[in-house]
Scaffold this motif. Structure first.
Motif, PDB file in Angstrom:
ATOM      1  N   THR A  23      -9.623 -11.293  -2.336  1.00 31.02           N
ATOM      2  CA  THR A  23      -8.977 -10.230  -3.110  1.00 31.02           C
ATOM      3  C   THR A  23      -9.975  -9.148  -3.528  1.00 31.02           C
ATOM      4  O   THR A  23      -9.773  -8.463  -4.525  1.00 31.02           O
TER       5      THR A  23
ATOM      6  N   ALA B  25      -2.986  -7.300 -10.418  1.00 32.60           N
ATOM      7  CA  ALA B  25      -1.898  -7.998  -9.736  1.00 32.60           C
ATOM      8  C   ALA B  25      -0.733  -8.067 -10.707  1.00 32.60           C
ATOM      9  O   ALA B  25      -0.814  -8.703 -11.750  1.00 32.60           O
TER      10      ALA B  25
ATOM     11  N   LEU C 112      -0.099  -5.701  -5.643  1.00 34.54           N
ATOM     12  CA  LEU C 112      -1.550  -5.684  -5.738  1.00 34.54           C
ATOM     13  C   LEU C 112      -2.033  -4.243  -5.665  1.00 34.54           C
ATOM     14  O   LEU C 112      -1.663  -3.506  -4.745  1.00 34.54           O
TER      15      LEU C 112
ATOM     16  N   THR D 185      -5.337  -1.548  -5.747  1.00 31.14           N
ATOM     17  CA  THR D 185      -6.761  -1.252  -5.687  1.00 31.14           C
ATOM     18  C   THR D 185      -6.984   0.130  -6.281  1.00 31.14           C
ATOM     19  O   THR D 185      -6.074   0.732  -6.854  1.00 31.14           O
TER      20      THR D 185
ATOM     21  N   ALA E   5      -1.955   0.330  -2.807  1.00 27.67           N
ATOM     22  CA  ALA E   5      -1.159  -0.757  -3.377  1.00 27.67           C
ATOM     23  C   ALA E   5      -0.354  -1.379  -2.249  1.00 27.67           C
ATOM     24  O   ALA E   5      -0.034  -0.718  -1.246  1.00 27.67           O
TER      25      ALA E   5
ATOM     26  N   ILE F 137      -9.200  -5.566  -5.383  1.00 25.98           N
ATOM     27  CA  ILE F 137      -7.952  -5.538  -6.139  1.00 25.98           C
ATOM     28  C   ILE F 137      -8.261  -5.469  -7.628  1.00 25.98           C
ATOM     29  O   ILE F 137      -9.003  -6.297  -8.158  1.00 25.98           O
TER      30      ILE F 137
ATOM     31  N   LEU G  49      -5.432 -13.356 -11.315  1.00 27.12           N
ATOM     32  CA  LEU G  49      -6.302 -12.697 -10.337  1.00 27.12           C
ATOM     33  C   LEU G  49      -7.756 -12.876 -10.735  1.00 27.12           C
ATOM     34  O   LEU G  49      -8.153 -12.538 -11.852  1.00 27.12           O
TER      35      LEU G  49
END
Length: 401
Positions: free
Chosen positions: A374, A380, A390, A392, A396, A377, A353
């Motif tokens: 992304t 990952a 994923l 945040t 998710a 995020i 990521l």
């Protein structure tokens, strides 16, 4: 009589004609079905050729497992809320998402259903998972939680001046717990799948950093660190979980071991400048080192390989990912020019990521799938079936290649 005989012969002839017509129609139908089947097989063959890098047994399993999960054109499932607290540790438990903040342990399904929500008080939570088991503990603190099949099955709290240093669980539910205690430089206890103590090692010669139980539950690897003159020593000692007797000791001078993972065929040892591997007979079968580079990250969770992330400088975005096979061979390299926010492996897949995208590679750095944009995020989490979770700061969702 002659008339009856003629009528019988006529009936027989009619039946034969109908039979011939039926056989002819059947042959025509078979030709049509054969033509259709040929077209289908050609179409499938073309599809397999065009998507040969993406279609495999895992893709079929994903279709069967996630066919009811709604995704967008990029393969992203619907995002679900994970709360507003700052998550400090992440993990995957039997394809479920495990999150731990200072105040909560949470376990979610792919669709956001919550299996567990436990109030805790942890300053440095750590999550270790294997198969259907996960252990969450507070490094330097006193609380430990063990989960099986997404449910809490055991809670342990240290007593007196004991504090947790490390805890790991294997796929059979056997757990190693390392604690610091007055009078010792570390106390290691092995618990079986019923959470009953089997072996306790009280060590006073060197500081205990970590411990792990083998995949067959028969061995305990204990990692310690000490000093001899101006040199630091890392020592790996193998004990029997049956009688607690030491079986083998390996000492590494000026080669600090910072992590380890025990799988079915041996032990990975992560060091400052590379990675080593021992087989189950404690013989070194892999040793990859490069002391001209700086370690930026790594993952030991792949199936038969480790991933090392090095750069030429202590800071900066220019670096290289290296795949080290179980025999010490370099199975692949990948140059990177962005900060890697997250590097995780599972099975034969690697998730990398960056701020611009998530890329999933196979274990030779062949690109398998990617997701652009992304932003937001934080993590990952790769899973063995080729999917990823994923996460945040507040949500998710699942990515299906």
């Amino acid at each position: 009589m002659a008339d009856k005989k003629f009528e019988a012969e006529a009936d027989t002839g009619e039946e034969q004609m109908q039979e011939k017509r039926g056989i002819g129609a059947l042959r025509i139908l078979l030709r049509i079905l054969t033509s259709i089947l040929t077209v289908i097989l050609i179409a499938v063959a073309v599809l397999l050729v065009v998507n040969r890098d993406r279609i495999n047994l895992d893709s079929i399993k994903r279709y069967m497992t996630y066919r009811a999960l709604e995704t967008n054109e990029e393969g992203l499932g619907t995002a679900f809320s994970v709360g507003e607290e700052k998550v400090l540790s992440y993990g995957v438990l039997n394809n479920a998402l495990v999150l731990c903040s200072e105040n909560r342990i949470q376990i979610f399904s792919d669709r956001g259903s919550q299996f567990e929500d436990i109030s805790v008080s942890m300053k440095r939570p750590v999550i270790s998972t294997a198969g259907d088991y996960a252990v969450v503990y507070d490094a330097g603190g006193s609380d430990l939680y063990l989960f099986s099949d997404r449910q809490e099955i055991y809670h342990y709290a240290t007593e007196g001046d004991y504090a947790l240093i490390s805890a790991r669980v294997n796929e059979h539910g056997w757990m190693s717990v390392v604690e610091e205690a007055s009078g010792y430089k570390g106390v290691v206890t092995v618990y079986d799948a019923r959470q009953e103590p089997q072996v306790t090692e009280r060590i006073s010669s060197q500081f205990v950093m970590d411990a792990a139980v083998s995949a067959d539950n028969k061995q305990l690897a204990v990692l310690t660190i000490g000093q001899s003159g101006a040199s630091f020593l890392s020592t790996l000692t193998m004990y029997s979980t049956t009688d607690g007797e030491a079986q083998e000791t390996q000492t590494y001078t000026n080669a600090t071991i910072i992590d380890m993972r025990w799988d079915h065929s041996g032990v990975w040892l992560q060091q400052e400048y590379g990675v080593q591997r021992l087989n189950n007979q404690y013989e070194q079968v892999a040793n990859w080192q490069n002391n001209t580079l700086y370690l930026q990250g790594y993952s030991l969770s792949g199936e038969g390989y480790a991933v090392e992330y090095f750069s030429r400088y202590r800071s900066g975005t220019t670096g290289q990912l290296v795949i080290i096979g179980s025999s010490g061979n370099v199975a692949g390299t990948l140059n990177v020019n962005e900060d890697i926010l997250s590097l995780t492996t599972a099975g034969k897949y690697i998730a990398v990521l960056t701020q611009s995208k998530l890329t999933i590679y196979t274990s030779d750095f062949t690109e398998y799938a990617s997701v652009p944009n992304t932003t937001g995020i934080l993590q990952a989490l790769m899973r063995e079936d080729g999917t990823a979770i994923l996460v945040t700061a507040e949500t998710a969702n699942v990515y299906l290649p």
